[in-house]
Structure formats: C-alpha cells, structure tokens
Motif scaffolding. Structure first.
Motif, PDB file in Angstrom:
ATOM      1  N   GLN A   2       0.824  -1.181   0.000  1.00 51.45           N
ATOM      2  CA  GLN A   2       0.000   0.000   0.000  1.00 51.45           C
ATOM      3  C   GLN A   2       0.872   1.249   0.000  1.00 51.45           C
ATOM      4  O   GLN A   2       1.870   1.320   0.702  1.00 51.45           O
ATOM      5  N   GLN A   3       0.465   2.238  -0.783  1.00 55.24           N
ATOM      6  CA  GLN A   3       1.155   3.520  -0.813  1.00 55.24           C
ATOM      7  C   GLN A   3       0.121   4.595  -0.519  1.00 55.24           C
ATOM      8  O   GLN A   3      -0.882   4.713  -1.215  1.00 55.24           O
ATOM      9  N   ASN A   4       0.361   5.392   0.522  1.00 51.77           N
ATOM     10  CA  ASN A   4      -0.591   6.408   0.938  1.00 51.77           C
ATOM     11  C   ASN A   4      -0.002   7.795   0.736  1.00 51.77           C
ATOM     12  O   ASN A   4       1.188   8.024   0.930  1.00 51.77           O
ATOM     13  N   LYS A   5      -0.855   8.728   0.337  1.00 52.23           N
ATOM     14  CA  LYS A   5      -0.433  10.113   0.230  1.00 52.23           C
ATOM     15  C   LYS A   5      -1.666  10.997   0.342  1.00 52.23           C
ATOM     16  O   LYS A   5      -2.809  10.521   0.332  1.00 52.23           O
ATOM     17  N   SER A   6      -1.438  12.291   0.478  1.00 50.14           N
ATOM     18  CA  SER A   6      -2.555  13.219   0.563  1.00 50.14           C
ATOM     19  C   SER A   6      -2.249  14.451  -0.273  1.00 50.14           C
ATOM     20  O   SER A   6      -1.094  14.738  -0.580  1.00 50.14           O
ATOM     21  N   PHE A   7      -3.293  15.170  -0.651  1.00 49.67           N
ATOM     22  CA  PHE A   7      -3.134  16.378  -1.444  1.00 49.67           C
ATOM     23  C   PHE A   7      -4.377  17.239  -1.260  1.00 49.67           C
ATOM     24  O   PHE A   7      -5.446  16.747  -0.853  1.00 49.67           O
ATOM     25  N   LEU A   8      -4.244  18.522  -1.538  1.00 51.65           N
ATOM     26  CA  LEU A   8      -5.399  19.397  -1.557  1.00 51.65           C
ATOM     27  C   LEU A   8      -6.081  19.212  -2.907  1.00 51.65           C
ATOM     28  O   LEU A   8      -5.432  19.328  -3.954  1.00 51.65           O
ATOM     29  N   GLY A   9      -7.354  18.897  -2.879  1.00 57.97           N
ATOM     30  CA  GLY A   9      -8.024  18.602  -4.134  1.00 57.97           C
ATOM     31  C   GLY A   9      -9.456  19.088  -4.146  1.00 57.97           C
ATOM     32  O   GLY A   9     -10.069  19.333  -3.110  1.00 57.97           O
ATOM     33  N   ALA A  10      -9.981  19.225  -5.343  1.00 59.20           N
ATOM     34  CA  ALA A  10     -11.362  19.652  -5.535  1.00 59.20           C
ATOM     35  C   ALA A  10     -12.169  18.508  -6.124  1.00 59.20           C
ATOM     36  O   ALA A  10     -11.650  17.706  -6.904  1.00 59.20           O
ATOM     37  N   VAL A  11     -13.426  18.450  -5.749  1.00 59.38           N
ATOM     38  CA  VAL A  11     -14.339  17.432  -6.252  1.00 59.38           C
ATOM     39  C   VAL A  11     -15.435  18.109  -7.063  1.00 59.38           C
ATOM     40  O   VAL A  11     -16.049  19.079  -6.614  1.00 59.38           O
ATOM     41  N   ILE A  12     -15.655  17.610  -8.274  1.00 64.77           N
ATOM     42  CA  ILE A  12     -16.785  18.023  -9.098  1.00 64.77           C
ATOM     43  C   ILE A  12     -17.699  16.809  -9.227  1.00 64.77           C
ATOM     44  O   ILE A  12     -17.266  15.746  -9.680  1.00 64.77           O
ATOM     45  N   TYR A  13     -18.941  16.967  -8.798  1.00 64.41           N
ATOM     46  CA  TYR A  13     -19.879  15.846  -8.790  1.00 64.41           C
ATOM     47  C   TYR A  13     -21.105  16.193  -9.624  1.00 64.41           C
ATOM     48  O   TYR A  13     -21.659  17.292  -9.506  1.00 64.41           O
ATOM     49  N   ASP A 115     -32.910  15.706 -15.848  1.00 66.66           N
ATOM     50  CA  ASP A 115     -32.124  16.899 -15.523  1.00 66.66           C
ATOM     51  C   ASP A 115     -30.911  16.442 -14.729  1.00 66.66           C
ATOM     52  O   ASP A 115     -30.624  15.247 -14.650  1.00 66.66           O
ATOM     53  N   PHE A 116     -30.182  17.370 -14.106  1.00 67.05           N
ATOM     54  CA  PHE A 116     -29.033  16.958 -13.310  1.00 67.05           C
ATOM     55  C   PHE A 116     -28.810  17.891 -12.124  1.00 67.05           C
ATOM     56  O   PHE A 116     -29.252  19.038 -12.106  1.00 67.05           O
ATOM     57  N   GLY A 117     -28.134  17.340 -11.119  1.00 65.81           N
ATOM     58  CA  GLY A 117     -27.659  18.122  -9.989  1.00 65.81           C
ATOM     59  C   GLY A 117     -26.142  18.133 -10.034  1.00 65.81           C
ATOM     60  O   GLY A 117     -25.522  17.171 -10.487  1.00 65.81           O
ATOM     61  N   MET A 118     -25.543  19.221  -9.564  1.00 68.09           N
ATOM     62  CA  MET A 118     -24.086  19.358  -9.677  1.00 68.09           C
ATOM     63  C   MET A 118     -23.547  20.101  -8.461  1.00 68.09           C
ATOM     64  O   MET A 118     -24.216  20.986  -7.907  1.00 68.09           O
ATOM     65  N   ALA A 119     -22.343  19.750  -8.038  1.00 70.97           N
ATOM     66  CA  ALA A 119     -21.748  20.397  -6.863  1.00 70.97           C
ATOM     67  C   ALA A 119     -20.231  20.404  -6.967  1.00 70.97           C
ATOM     68  O   ALA A 119     -19.635  19.569  -7.640  1.00 70.97           O
ATOM     69  N   VAL A 120     -19.617  21.363  -6.272  1.00 67.52           N
ATOM     70  CA  VAL A 120     -18.159  21.418  -6.154  1.00 67.52           C
ATOM     71  C   VAL A 120     -17.793  21.593  -4.679  1.00 67.52           C
ATOM     72  O   VAL A 120     -18.515  22.240  -3.917  1.00 67.52           O
ATOM     73  N   SER A 121     -16.676  20.995  -4.287  1.00 65.05           N
ATOM     74  CA  SER A 121     -16.167  21.118  -2.928  1.00 65.05           C
ATOM     75  C   SER A 121     -14.652  21.007  -2.978  1.00 65.05           C
ATOM     76  O   SER A 121     -14.082  20.600  -3.998  1.00 65.05           O
ATOM     77  N   LEU A 122     -13.993  21.372  -1.884  1.00 66.81           N
ATOM     78  CA  LEU A 122     -12.529  21.370  -1.853  1.00 66.81           C
ATOM     79  C   LEU A 122     -12.058  21.065  -0.442  1.00 66.81           C
ATOM     80  O   LEU A 122     -12.572  21.629   0.533  1.00 66.81           O
ATOM     81  N   SER A 123     -11.085  20.170  -0.327  1.00 68.53           N
ATOM     82  CA  SER A 123     -10.529  19.828   0.987  1.00 68.53           C
ATOM     83  C   SER A 123      -9.246  19.040   0.794  1.00 68.53           C
ATOM     84  O   SER A 123      -8.851  18.725  -0.329  1.00 68.53           O
ATOM     85  N   ASN A 147     -17.742  13.606   0.381  1.00 67.33           N
ATOM     86  CA  ASN A 147     -19.071  13.489   0.984  1.00 67.33           C
ATOM     87  C   ASN A 147     -19.903  14.739   0.736  1.00 67.33           C
ATOM     88  O   ASN A 147     -21.092  14.659   0.413  1.00 67.33           O
ATOM     89  N   ARG A 148     -19.275  15.890   0.892  1.00 63.69           N
ATOM     90  CA  ARG A 148     -20.014  17.149   0.728  1.00 63.69           C
ATOM     91  C   ARG A 148     -20.503  17.327  -0.698  1.00 63.69           C
ATOM     92  O   ARG A 148     -21.653  17.702  -0.933  1.00 63.69           O
ATOM     93  N   GLU A 196     -23.726  17.164   8.365  1.00 61.91           N
ATOM     94  CA  GLU A 196     -23.293  15.763   8.346  1.00 61.91           C
ATOM     95  C   GLU A 196     -24.433  14.806   8.666  1.00 61.91           C
ATOM     96  O   GLU A 196     -24.445  13.663   8.229  1.00 61.91           O
ATOM     97  N   ASN A 197     -25.450  15.287   9.395  1.00 60.45           N
ATOM     98  CA  ASN A 197     -26.432  14.378   9.967  1.00 60.45           C
ATOM     99  C   ASN A 197     -27.699  14.195   9.149  1.00 60.45           C
ATOM    100  O   ASN A 197     -28.558  13.409   9.511  1.00 60.45           O
ATOM    101  N   ILE A 198     -27.847  14.941   8.060  1.00 58.16           N
ATOM    102  CA  ILE A 198     -29.051  14.817   7.259  1.00 58.16           C
ATOM    103  C   ILE A 198     -28.696  14.615   5.802  1.00 58.16           C
ATOM    104  O   ILE A 198     -27.594  14.922   5.366  1.00 58.16           O
ATOM    105  N   THR A 199     -29.646  14.087   5.045  1.00 55.83           N
ATOM    106  CA  THR A 199     -29.393  13.786   3.636  1.00 55.83           C
ATOM    107  C   THR A 199     -29.185  15.052   2.836  1.00 55.83           C
ATOM    108  O   THR A 199     -28.299  15.148   2.008  1.00 55.83           O
ATOM    109  N   LYS A 200     -30.023  16.076   3.099  1.00 56.51           N
ATOM    110  CA  LYS A 200     -29.913  17.324   2.368  1.00 56.51           C
ATOM    111  C   LYS A 200     -29.184  18.363   3.203  1.00 56.51           C
ATOM    112  O   LYS A 200     -29.186  18.305   4.427  1.00 56.51           O
ATOM    113  N   PRO A 201     -28.533  19.337   2.564  1.00 50.89           N
ATOM    114  CA  PRO A 201     -27.884  20.402   3.305  1.00 50.89           C
ATOM    115  C   PRO A 201     -28.887  21.111   4.200  1.00 50.89           C
ATOM    116  O   PRO A 201     -30.084  21.178   3.907  1.00 50.89           O
TER     117      PRO A 201
END
Length: 210
Positions: A2-13, A115-123, A147-148, A196-201
């Motif tokens: 196993q090789q582990n690493k981390s980086f600052l990244g953005a998610v487009i969903y 139709d579609f739903g779309m979101a961006v997050s960064l962590s 998750n976000r 964190e505790n509900i399905t919708k924001p």
C-alpha cells in the motif's frame, strides 16, 4: 503493498435527475446511449481542461460522475485561484451537459424529465494505492469534500441544472475571487450549507457579492 499520500483537491460531482424513475417505469431502449453520451461529454471536457497529472480520478457511478482534481505544488500558494478555476471549469462542464441533455430530449420525448444536480467542494484528500494479489493497481480516495459534493449535488432538486458550491469552499476561497474577477457575470452563485447528519444540506442561500 500500500502507498498512501494526501493532497489538496477539488471534487466536481454530477448526478442525473429523473433517470431512476424512467428506468423503473419503462425500459427505455435508448437510455444506455444517453448515459454513454452524457459521460463522454463530461470526460472530453475534463480531459480538455486538465492534464493527466491534474486529474486524480474520473469515477463513473451509474448515472453519476465524480471528478477529483489535484492542486499542483506551484498552485499551493494561490488556492483561491485554484478554487476559482474549479468553479469556472465546472460551469463549462455544466453548460456542455445542458446541451447534450437538450439534444437527447429533442430526440426522445420520454426523456423530458431528465435533468441533473451538480456540486463542487474542496478539501484535503487522502489517497491509498493498493496493489492487489494479481498485481493490479487500485486507487481509493477519502476526504470530506467527497461526501459534501455528493450530498450537495444530490440535494440540488430545487436548483436543478445548476452548481451548488460547498459553503466552506465558498467562504474560504471563492467569496473574494468571484467578485474580483467578475466571473459570475451578473448571477449569484448557489452556496450550500452542509450538515453531516441529514441527507440534504441544512440550508441554501444565494451568495451576496458586495
């Protein structure tokens, strides 16, 4: 091994709306082709906008697509601009998805409700590289932005065909750049509060740019 690493990244969903209902109610002969066309458009746009080095992964999850983009070392001192680039390119992808779905709806009347739903997050994102017994490489990713982005994207029913921005991403990196570089073009971005505790924001508000 196993090789582990981390980086600052953005998610487009991105996730389709109305797809499950159509599949359950009627076996649509061309629904598979719609998914292929929709995913192909997204993949082409991402490959045009980013290099292989930038793209951590493009993951296809049925009618959903998750893209993780890595912030490169040269950009580390300017995370605001990295976040702004993500939002700007997500807008480009959104417009392309709008076009392909419009074409599909014109071809098949049964797809009117798609139709579609779309979101961006960064962590900070953690990556685990696993070598299987057959000596194949597998990548696994973990981080709050995954998750976000998923939850916010899935909660975009009231704002279908738009981008929901993770409130933390907006407050930490975008609140100044969107105004400074005037990329919103007269519209106000949709900013989601995340719970964190509900399905919708827990709430949704339009960002106020002053």
């Amino acid at each position: 091994m196993q090789q582990n690493k981390s980086f600052l990244g953005a998610v487009i969903y991105i996730d389709l709306r109305g797809y499950t209902k159509i599949v359950e109610e009627k076996v649509l002969e061309n629904i598979a082709q719609l998914i292929y066309n929709y995913q192909e458009v997204i993949t082409q746009k991402i490959n045009n906008l980013y290099t292989d080095e930038d793209i951590a992964i493009i993951e296809y999850m049925g009618d959903g697509v998750m893209i993780i983009i890595k912030q490169q070392e040269l950009e580390v001192t300017n995370t605001d601009m990295f976040a702004h680039n993500i939002y700007q390119n997500a807008t480009t992808i959104k417009n392309s998805v709008l076009k392909i779905l419009k074409l599909e709806k014109e071809k098949y009347t049964d797809l009117d409700s798609i139709d579609f739903g779309m979101a961006v997050s960064l962590s900070k994102i953690y990556q685990k590289n696993i070598t299987t017994n057959r000596n194949q490489q597998r990548k696994m990713f973990f981080g709050v932005s995954l998750n976000r982005a998923t939850k916010i994207g899935n909660a975009m029913d009231a704002k279908k065909n738009h981008i929901g921005i993770d409130k933390k991403m907006y407050d930490d990196y975008l609140v100044n750049t969107l105004h400074k570089y005037n990329m919103v073009k007269g519209t106000k971005p949709i900013v989601h509060m995340y719970s964190e505790n509900i399905t919708k924001p827990s709430g949704e508000r339009k960002a106020s740019l002053k």
